[in-house]
Design a protein around this motif. Structure first.
Motif, short mmCIF file in Angstrom:
data_model
loop_
_atom_site.label_atom_id
_atom_site.label_comp_id
_atom_site.label_asym_id
_atom_site.label_seq_id
_atom_site.Cartn_x
_atom_site.Cartn_y
_atom_site.Cartn_z
N LEU A 178 0.72 -1.30 0.02
CA LEU A 178 0.14 0.07 0.15
C LEU A 178 0.95 1.32 -0.07
CD1 LEU A 178 -2.86 -0.89 2.45
CD2 LEU A 178 -3.06 -0.62 -0.03
N SER A 179 2.07 1.15 0.54
CA SER A 179 3.01 2.44 0.65
C SER A 179 3.62 2.52 -0.82
CB SER A 179 4.03 2.16 1.76
OG SER A 179 4.99 1.04 1.39
N GLN A 180 3.32 1.76 -1.73
CA GLN A 180 4.04 1.74 -3.17
C GLN A 180 3.30 2.57 -3.97
OE1 GLN A 180 6.28 -1.66 -4.43
NE2 GLN A 180 5.82 -2.58 -2.26
N SER A 181 3.95 3.63 -4.66
CA SER A 181 3.07 4.36 -5.48
C SER A 181 2.30 3.81 -6.65
CB SER A 181 4.07 5.39 -6.07
OG SER A 181 4.86 5.00 -7.03
N GLU A 182 1.38 4.41 -7.27
CA GLU A 182 0.78 4.08 -8.53
C GLU A 182 1.58 4.07 -9.49
OE1 GLU A 182 -2.60 2.40 -9.02
OE2 GLU A 182 -2.45 2.72 -6.94
N ASP A 183 2.72 4.64 -9.78
CA ASP A 183 3.70 4.55 -10.62
C ASP A 183 4.45 3.01 -10.63
OD1 ASP A 183 2.83 6.95 -12.05
OD2 ASP A 183 4.70 7.91 -10.85
N VAL A 184 4.76 2.81 -9.42
CA VAL A 184 5.27 1.58 -9.27
C VAL A 184 4.52 0.41 -9.56
CG1 VAL A 184 6.17 0.08 -7.39
CG2 VAL A 184 6.81 2.27 -7.39
N ILE A 185 3.23 0.52 -9.40
CA ILE A 185 2.18 -0.65 -9.89
C ILE A 185 2.26 -0.66 -11.33
CG2 ILE A 185 -0.14 -1.37 -9.59
CD1 ILE A 185 1.35 -1.70 -6.72
N ALA A 186 1.85 0.54 -11.76
CA ALA A 186 1.59 0.71 -13.17
C ALA A 186 2.89 -0.02 -14.13
CB ALA A 186 1.28 2.06 -13.79
#
Length: 196
Positions: A178-186
């Motif tokens: 949850l602490s990881q950004s949407e850019d990291v996920i994307a």
């Protein structure tokens, strides 16, 4: 009428439902590099030796299935609040997970006729775990999660196996994701924490 395969994307008038199914496989997956990178990171996390050496997960085919399922569930939960691209990547990763299981079953020498039945059973197990773990995780119930993990990972144990360490790691892993950004996920760059 000539027998044989219909080329991809060509309407199969005898079996129109096959046109749709085969059309899915011919579609170029623009997310493939992202999915491959993220799937590799998730499978590496599920294979951390500490999970098997310190957290009471048996280092067996089913033990590894259980850990890969748990990691996929954690990632799936993280991406449920993501934008469209994050959710698409999550679905493609779950699809890759089931393709991997299908391949593994066949590598174990299971006959082709038995594979669909086993895949259906494993899919049912996965989605059952998703629901059971979500209930405990949504309410931050570590004991409930440990009980569910024990029931699934050690189904034949005569006495309850202590799975609290794994439950605690899963809560820590969820917070970490949850602490990881949407850019990291994307970009398929999400990671999970080491076992503390």
């Amino acid at each position: 009428m000539q027998q044989g395969r219909t080329p991809l994307g060509v309407l199969n008038e005898a079996f129109p439902e096959k046109t749709m199914i085969f059309g899915l496989f011919s579609k170029k997956n623009s997310n493939q590099a992202i999915v491959d990178r993220q799937y590799q990171a998730l499978t590496s996390a599920a294979r951390m030796p500490e999970l098997y050496e310190r957290l009471n997960v048996p280092d067996t085919v089913m033990g590894r299935f259980e850990m890969l399922s748990a990691v996929m569930i954690l990632f799936f939960r993280r991406t449920r609040a993501s934008g469209t691209s994050g959710q698409e990547i999550a679905q493609e990763i779950v699809d890759a997970f089931f393709q991997d299981i299908d391949y593994s079953i066949r590598e174990l020498g299971i006959g082709d006729n038995s594979v669909p039945k086993r895949m259906k059973k494993l899919a049912g197990m996965f989605y059952g775990r998703l629901e059971a773990y979500a209930q405990a995780m949504d309410s931050r119930d570590a004991e409930g999660l440990a009980t569910a993990l024990g029931r699934n990972i050690h189904p034949k144990a005569k006495e309850a196996v202590d799975m609290r360490g794994l439950a605690d790691w899963m809560f820590a892993a969820e917070d970490y994701l949850l602490s990881q950004s949407e850019d990291v996920i994307a970009t398929g760059s999400a990671t999970l924490p080491k076992v503390a």
